[in-house]
Scaffold this motif. Sequence first.
Motif, PDB file in Angstrom:
ATOM      1  N   GLU A 149      11.423  10.535  -3.191  1.00  0.00           N
ATOM      2  CA  GLU A 149      10.810  11.852  -3.156  1.00  0.00           C
ATOM      3  C   GLU A 149      11.169  12.724  -4.350  1.00  0.00           C
ATOM      4  O   GLU A 149      10.587  13.760  -4.546  1.00  0.00           O
ATOM      5  N   SER A 150      12.131  12.278  -5.133  1.00  0.00           N
ATOM      6  CA  SER A 150      12.533  13.069  -6.287  1.00  0.00           C
ATOM      7  C   SER A 150      12.205  12.243  -7.523  1.00  0.00           C
ATOM      8  O   SER A 150      12.458  11.040  -7.550  1.00  0.00           O
ATOM      9  N   THR A 151      11.619  12.887  -8.546  1.00  0.00           N
ATOM     10  CA  THR A 151      11.169  12.090  -9.698  1.00  0.00           C
ATOM     11  C   THR A 151      11.798  12.589 -10.998  1.00  0.00           C
ATOM     12  O   THR A 151      12.435  13.633 -11.025  1.00  0.00           O
ATOM     13  N   LYS A 177       2.733  -3.898   9.644  1.00  0.00           N
ATOM     14  CA  LYS A 177       3.950  -4.537  10.169  1.00  0.00           C
ATOM     15  C   LYS A 177       5.146  -4.230   9.272  1.00  0.00           C
ATOM     16  O   LYS A 177       6.279  -4.332   9.682  1.00  0.00           O
ATOM     17  N   HIS A 178       4.873  -3.932   8.006  1.00  0.00           N
ATOM     18  CA  HIS A 178       5.949  -3.625   7.067  1.00  0.00           C
ATOM     19  C   HIS A 178       5.733  -2.198   6.578  1.00  0.00           C
ATOM     20  O   HIS A 178       4.917  -1.956   5.688  1.00  0.00           O
ATOM     21  N   ALA A 179       6.461  -1.273   7.202  1.00  0.00           N
ATOM     22  CA  ALA A 179       6.242   0.138   6.868  1.00  0.00           C
ATOM     23  C   ALA A 179       6.718   0.425   5.443  1.00  0.00           C
ATOM     24  O   ALA A 179       7.650  -0.216   4.949  1.00  0.00           O
ATOM     25  N   GLY A 228       0.818  -1.215   0.000  1.00  0.00           N
ATOM     26  CA  GLY A 228       0.000   0.000   0.000  1.00  0.00           C
ATOM     27  C   GLY A 228       0.847   1.259   0.000  1.00  0.00           C
ATOM     28  O   GLY A 228       0.462   2.277   0.568  1.00  0.00           O
ATOM     29  N   SER A 229       2.013   1.182  -0.634  1.00  0.00           N
ATOM     30  CA  SER A 229       2.856   2.368  -0.730  1.00  0.00           C
ATOM     31  C   SER A 229       2.777   2.908  -2.163  1.00  0.00           C
ATOM     32  O   SER A 229       1.796   2.643  -2.865  1.00  0.00           O
ATOM     33  N   SER A 230       3.810   3.632  -2.610  1.00  0.00           N
ATOM     34  CA  SER A 230       3.691   4.268  -3.938  1.00  0.00           C
ATOM     35  C   SER A 230       3.364   3.259  -5.025  1.00  0.00           C
ATOM     36  O   SER A 230       2.490   3.487  -5.859  1.00  0.00           O
ATOM     37  N   GLY A 289      13.280   5.523  -9.147  1.00  0.00           N
ATOM     38  CA  GLY A 289      12.331   4.586  -8.522  1.00  0.00           C
ATOM     39  C   GLY A 289      10.894   4.830  -8.968  1.00  0.00           C
ATOM     40  O   GLY A 289      10.223   3.936  -9.496  1.00  0.00           O
ATOM     41  N   GLN A 290      10.400   6.068  -8.744  1.00  0.00           N
ATOM     42  CA  GLN A 290       9.003   6.356  -9.121  1.00  0.00           C
ATOM     43  C   GLN A 290       8.847   6.255 -10.647  1.00  0.00           C
ATOM     44  O   GLN A 290       7.807   5.845 -11.144  1.00  0.00           O
ATOM     45  N   HIS A 291       9.897   6.628 -11.356  1.00  0.00           N
ATOM     46  CA  HIS A 291       9.857   6.531 -12.826  1.00  0.00           C
ATOM     47  C   HIS A 291       9.575   5.086 -13.239  1.00  0.00           C
ATOM     48  O   HIS A 291       8.712   4.823 -14.080  1.00  0.00           O
TER      49      HIS A 291
END
Length: 495
Positions: A48-50, A40-42, A13-15, A339-341
């Motif tokens: 933060e940079s794209t 349990k798994h943050a 449930g992250s990016s 990463g986000q790319h």
Amino acid sequence: MNIDIKRVAIVGGSSAGLLSAVTLKHFFPQLQVLLIYSRKHAAIGVGESTTAWFPQFLHEHLNIPQEEFYKSIWPVWKLGIKFEWGVPNIAHFNYTFDRQFRYDSQSLSKTPGFYCMHDMRQASRYSILMDRQHSPLLHDGQGNIKILADGFGYHIDVYEFIKYLAMKASSLGVDIQEMEVIDAKLDEQGNVQYLCCEDDLKIEADLFIDCSGFKSQLLRGVLKEEFISFSHRLFCDSAIVGNWKRQSPIFPFTTATTMNSGWRWRIDLRERVSFGYVYSSSFCTQDEAIQEYLSLTPEATDDLRKISFKSGRYRRFWVNNVVAIGNASGFVEPLESTGQHMIVETIWRVVLALQDSNLRPTPKLINATNQYVADLWDEICDFLTLHFKFNRKLDTPFWKYCQEKTDLGSVQNLVELYQDSGVCRAIAHLIPKSSIFEIDGYLTILCGQQVPVKHLKPLTERESSEWLQYRQTLHKNLEGSLNPQEAFHLLEKIW
Ligand SMILES: Cc1cc2nc3c(=O)[nH]c(=O)nc-3n(C[C@H](O)[C@H](O)[C@H](O)COP(=O)(O)OP(=O)(O)OC[C@H]3O[C@@H](n4cnc5c(N)ncnc54)[C@H](O)[C@@H]3O)c2cc1C
């Protein structure tokens, strides 16, 4: 896969998880999408940079209105990367996202790239704005604004982004549930039949999307897909990450600074600044890294985190009815913030395959998609080697090792051509067709680091003067530019 996809289960449930959910529901509203995450798994919380493709994907492919997005998370415009990198006598060079090598001008007798081999300062509008610490928003003083959309990326607060995406996903009908995935049951063909979750719950679906971060719960854990490591070519494997409550103007660019055993990022968000020291644990201990980090960032808050990572990718990101997206499918050290790319690029490739097959992708289509995505990961690795091989800013054991041992792989030919002929159009033939960085990216890193070119003659007086004039004209076209703080206030008033 030999069934029509109707139900999708996403783990994470992250990016990556939420972007996948929003994208799938946007393009295939008929799909039933369940997203499972576990506290349990943050979420890893960096990312933060794209690149410039990220805002384009959000606003043009997902049709997320800029106004809605800005009001929700106020991203900071990222015009490029300020590299404190390369030769010792030049403080920095700008890697801009506005394709500074392809600007066109009648007033120049050669392409801008030719002059950049000698002097790359302020070679494009974004480069000038970066040096001014100004945003791409121009204001004429009469209330009229213009945003120079030449290809900026964003700095985003990843937790705010996750909150925004969760709201968006719910509004599109994604079912979001908190639950831990323990394992998965495979059928005889190696497809996941169901997820085995806490409290003995079983989750069935036709397509499973693994967005569980570095754990790679399904792709690595259940399907045992082979990991292809890049650690023999890129030597950083750790990071110290912290924050700083804003005390200075907002920088509309990421800063990458050479450090003794790696490099440090500075990513400006609206209210805080994120700093991270990415280093090689073979060359410095965690305590040494923290000390070096704090000596440059004494204002950092006391929530420093240590993160270990492996650069590399899984051989395939799509295996049978499992697709892995985000860190679950690969990660290359964060110097170019990819990463986000890769999250949006990968999910986009899945969307295209599902569209082309009417939600019934064949093994051949899956193979071709795997190949495309693998090539992108490999290009990131190749491209990053250029940054480590040629950085001569510091003479420490880590940097000497990088200069000697970095294997350029597929970019070796390109470097040889550049060293022979400098900026030339033939370089384009040596860049992958689906390149993330394109010719401007390669030339920026080669020129910016002043990689020597054989027989490079100094600029003639005429050439120097036309280059100066050209850049003065660019300056004139940027009248009314605002710093990010002023730009935010103006947008708040207008919206
Ligand atoms: C040092 C560093 C710096 C980086 N900097 C950048 C950057 O500047 N720009 C950029 O684009 N990228 C950057 N990245 C990459 C960044 O991490 C990713 O872009 C992105 O934030 C990762 O998101 P993710 O969703 O893949 O993984 P994560 O954020 O780790 O999320 C994993 C999710 O899976 C869930 N989960 C895990 N296991 C289970 C389970 N068993 N059951 C249920 N749920 C589970 C978790 O609850 C969580 O929701 C960086 C990475 C590192 C390591």
